[in-house]
Design a protein around this motif. Structure first.
Motif, PDB file in Angstrom:
ATOM      1  N   MET A   1      29.654  11.212 -22.784  1.00 33.35           N
ATOM      2  CA  MET A   1      29.113  10.021 -23.462  1.00 33.35           C
ATOM      3  C   MET A   1      30.096   9.582 -24.542  1.00 33.35           C
ATOM      4  O   MET A   1      30.496  10.371 -25.375  1.00 33.35           O
ATOM      5  CB  MET A   1      27.770  10.397 -24.083  1.00 33.35           C
ATOM      6  N   MET A   2      30.482   8.307 -24.503  1.00 29.22           N
ATOM      7  CA  MET A   2      31.445   7.825 -25.481  1.00 29.22           C
ATOM      8  C   MET A   2      30.769   7.351 -26.746  1.00 29.22           C
ATOM      9  O   MET A   2      29.716   6.742 -26.708  1.00 29.22           O
ATOM     10  CB  MET A   2      32.239   6.665 -24.894  1.00 29.22           C
ATOM     11  N   GLN A   3      31.401   7.645 -27.852  1.00 25.56           N
ATOM     12  CA  GLN A   3      30.913   7.201 -29.148  1.00 25.56           C
ATOM     13  C   GLN A   3      31.360   5.758 -29.346  1.00 25.56           C
ATOM     14  O   GLN A   3      32.513   5.421 -29.131  1.00 25.56           O
ATOM     15  CB  GLN A   3      31.541   8.092 -30.216  1.00 25.56           C
ATOM     16  N   VAL A   4      30.456   4.889 -29.727  1.00 30.18           N
ATOM     17  CA  VAL A   4      30.803   3.487 -29.943  1.00 30.18           C
ATOM     18  C   VAL A   4      30.991   3.259 -31.435  1.00 30.18           C
ATOM     19  O   VAL A   4      30.089   3.502 -32.228  1.00 30.18           O
ATOM     20  CB  VAL A   4      29.714   2.551 -29.385  1.00 30.18           C
ATOM     21  N   LEU A   5      32.184   2.838 -31.797  1.00 31.37           N
ATOM     22  CA  LEU A   5      32.496   2.570 -33.201  1.00 31.37           C
ATOM     23  C   LEU A   5      32.991   1.135 -33.338  1.00 31.37           C
ATOM     24  O   LEU A   5      33.612   0.609 -32.416  1.00 31.37           O
ATOM     25  CB  LEU A   5      33.626   3.495 -33.684  1.00 31.37           C
ATOM     26  N   PRO A   6      32.766   0.490 -34.474  1.00 33.30           N
ATOM     27  CA  PRO A   6      33.373  -0.827 -34.677  1.00 33.30           C
ATOM     28  C   PRO A   6      34.882  -0.611 -34.812  1.00 33.30           C
ATOM     29  O   PRO A   6      35.318   0.165 -35.643  1.00 33.30           O
ATOM     30  CB  PRO A   6      32.769  -1.307 -35.995  1.00 33.30           C
ATOM     31  N   ILE A   7      35.659  -1.250 -33.965  1.00 37.47           N
ATOM     32  CA  ILE A   7      37.073  -0.900 -33.960  1.00 37.47           C
ATOM     33  C   ILE A   7      37.898  -1.831 -34.838  1.00 37.47           C
ATOM     34  O   ILE A   7      39.057  -1.614 -35.035  1.00 37.47           O
ATOM     35  CB  ILE A   7      37.602  -0.787 -32.513  1.00 37.47           C
ATOM     36  N   GLN A   8      37.292  -2.869 -35.384  1.00 34.20           N
ATOM     37  CA  GLN A   8      37.992  -3.585 -36.450  1.00 34.20           C
ATOM     38  C   GLN A   8      37.464  -3.008 -37.738  1.00 34.20           C
ATOM     39  O   GLN A   8      36.367  -3.318 -38.174  1.00 34.20           O
ATOM     40  CB  GLN A   8      37.758  -5.081 -36.357  1.00 34.20           C
ATOM     41  N   SER A   9      38.227  -2.142 -38.322  1.00 33.59           N
ATOM     42  CA  SER A   9      37.771  -1.383 -39.474  1.00 33.59           C
ATOM     43  C   SER A   9      37.896  -2.194 -40.746  1.00 33.59           C
ATOM     44  O   SER A   9      38.815  -2.984 -40.907  1.00 33.59           O
ATOM     45  CB  SER A   9      38.635  -0.130 -39.579  1.00 33.59           C
ATOM     46  N   SER A  10      36.975  -1.965 -41.667  1.00 31.41           N
ATOM     47  CA  SER A  10      37.095  -2.601 -42.974  1.00 31.41           C
ATOM     48  C   SER A  10      37.759  -1.651 -43.973  1.00 31.41           C
ATOM     49  O   SER A  10      37.957  -1.978 -45.110  1.00 31.41           O
ATOM     50  CB  SER A  10      35.709  -2.999 -43.483  1.00 31.41           C
TER      51      SER A  10
ATOM     52  N   GLN B   1      35.751  18.768 -23.576  1.00 32.78           N
ATOM     53  CA  GLN B   1      35.632  18.882 -25.040  1.00 32.78           C
ATOM     54  C   GLN B   1      35.484  17.514 -25.721  1.00 32.78           C
ATOM     55  O   GLN B   1      35.390  17.440 -26.943  1.00 32.78           O
ATOM     56  CB  GLN B   1      36.857  19.611 -25.605  1.00 32.78           C
ATOM     57  N   GLY B   2      35.504  16.438 -24.922  1.00 30.56           N
ATOM     58  CA  GLY B   2      35.357  15.096 -25.488  1.00 30.56           C
ATOM     59  C   GLY B   2      36.556  14.624 -26.284  1.00 30.56           C
ATOM     60  O   GLY B   2      36.427  13.829 -27.217  1.00 30.56           O
ATOM     61  N   GLU B   3      37.743  15.104 -25.902  1.00 29.82           N
ATOM     62  CA  GLU B   3      38.954  14.804 -26.678  1.00 29.82           C
ATOM     63  C   GLU B   3      39.589  13.449 -26.347  1.00 29.82           C
ATOM     64  O   GLU B   3      40.549  13.047 -26.994  1.00 29.82           O
ATOM     65  CB  GLU B   3      40.006  15.901 -26.461  1.00 29.82           C
ATOM     66  N   PHE B   4      39.081  12.766 -25.307  1.00 31.88           N
ATOM     67  CA  PHE B   4      39.693  11.498 -24.901  1.00 31.88           C
ATOM     68  C   PHE B   4      38.828  10.297 -25.266  1.00 31.88           C
ATOM     69  O   PHE B   4      37.610  10.318 -25.122  1.00 31.88           O
ATOM     70  CB  PHE B   4      39.965  11.483 -23.396  1.00 31.88           C
ATOM     71  N   LEU B   5      39.502   9.236 -25.712  1.00 31.96           N
ATOM     72  CA  LEU B   5      38.862   7.954 -25.973  1.00 31.96           C
ATOM     73  C   LEU B   5      38.496   7.316 -24.638  1.00 31.96           C
ATOM     74  O   LEU B   5      37.474   6.671 -24.483  1.00 31.96           O
ATOM     75  CB  LEU B   5      39.879   7.063 -26.713  1.00 31.96           C
TER      76      LEU B   5
ATOM     77  N   SER C   1      33.335   0.463 -24.776  1.00 30.91           N
ATOM     78  CA  SER C   1      33.080   1.251 -25.987  1.00 30.91           C
ATOM     79  C   SER C   1      33.434   0.505 -27.268  1.00 30.91           C
ATOM     80  O   SER C   1      32.816   0.710 -28.298  1.00 30.91           O
ATOM     81  CB  SER C   1      33.904   2.538 -25.962  1.00 30.91           C
ATOM     82  N   PHE C   2      34.480  -0.335 -27.182  1.00 27.26           N
ATOM     83  CA  PHE C   2      34.995  -1.034 -28.365  1.00 27.26           C
ATOM     84  C   PHE C   2      35.118  -2.529 -28.085  1.00 27.26           C
ATOM     85  O   PHE C   2      36.214  -3.024 -27.826  1.00 27.26           O
ATOM     86  CB  PHE C   2      36.357  -0.458 -28.765  1.00 27.26           C
ATOM     87  N   PRO C   3      33.997  -3.250 -28.118  1.00 23.49           N
ATOM     88  CA  PRO C   3      34.049  -4.679 -27.788  1.00 23.49           C
ATOM     89  C   PRO C   3      34.950  -5.497 -28.713  1.00 23.49           C
ATOM     90  O   PRO C   3      35.385  -6.580 -28.352  1.00 23.49           O
ATOM     91  CB  PRO C   3      32.585  -5.131 -27.884  1.00 23.49           C
ATOM     92  N   GLY C   4      35.271  -4.944 -29.900  1.00 24.61           N
ATOM     93  CA  GLY C   4      36.161  -5.662 -30.824  1.00 24.61           C
ATOM     94  C   GLY C   4      37.636  -5.527 -30.492  1.00 24.61           C
ATOM     95  O   GLY C   4      38.478  -6.179 -31.105  1.00 24.61           O
TER      96      GLY C   4
END
Length: 199
Positions: free
Chosen positions: A1-10, A82-86, A128-131
């Motif tokens: 399962m991939m973690q979804v993060l906002p990829i345009q970081s503030s 181990q979930g090491e890949f994006l 995972s990263f729509p941004g």
């Protein structure tokens, strides 16, 4: 399962620093992604290029840790578990993956991070990263693409046929991406990528 993060970081380390961004560069095998990427990095050393991990053998002149991290299938499968890949995908009988932690750290520190990856991985990143900004590199024609793949002189006939069949499917996916660039004239294609990144 991939973690979804906002990829345009503030997250910023100083007030002049722009937020980081993830950029995906994809296209069929033989389209010239790697050559475009190398020239882009020479011109813009401030870009962070994520070195992929692969189970394929190094090609002549490729350096472990610079072009790819070359590892065994069993080690790759262990890293997947181990979930090491994006993102990761199997292509032409080999695994390819993007190390998760290094990429996220660079984006969060304000860097423009570029992934040069296969279509399946690019789709995973988009989900995972729509941004993320996604760029698809197209060949000028399918005939030209076949010439380029054959011109490498690195694949068996069976592998060439497999790559070409796969390339036909990949080209059909171009409309899924934010920007399409035809790699007909190298310098023109490179300038189009720069325009997309630095507009």
């Amino acid at each position: 399962m991939m973690q979804v993060l906002p990829i345009q970081s503030s997250a910023t380390t100083n007030e002049n620093q722009s937020p980081g961004r993830l950029v995906v560069l994809t296209g069929p095998s033989g389209v010239g992604k790697g050559t475009l990427m190398r020239s882009l990095l020479q011109r813009h050393p401030e870009l962070y290029y994520s070195v992929s991990v692969t189970t394929r053998s190094p090609r002549p002149g490729e350096i472990n840790g610079k072009n790819y991290y070359f590892i065994s299938r069993s080690k790759f499968e262990q890293l997947v578990a181990q979930g090491e890949f994006l993102e990761w995908a199997e292509f032409a009988g080999n695994y390819y993956g993007t190390p998760r932690e290094a990429v996220l750290n660079q984006v969060l520190s304000g860097k423009l991070v570029i992934l040069e990856i296969e279509l399946e991985g690019a789709r995973q990143i988009r989900a995972s990263f729509p941004g993320a900004l996604s760029i698809f590199i197209l060949p000028p024609s399918f005939e030209e693409l076949e010439q380029r793949i054959r011109g490498r002189g690195q694949d068996s006939e069976e592998a060439i046929v497999r790559r070409l069949r796969r390339a036909q499917e990949e080209v059909k996916a171009a409309d899924e991406f934010d920007i399409k660039i035809v790699n007909d004239d190298f310098e023109t294609a490179l300038k189009a990528i720069e325009a997309a990144l630095f507009k």
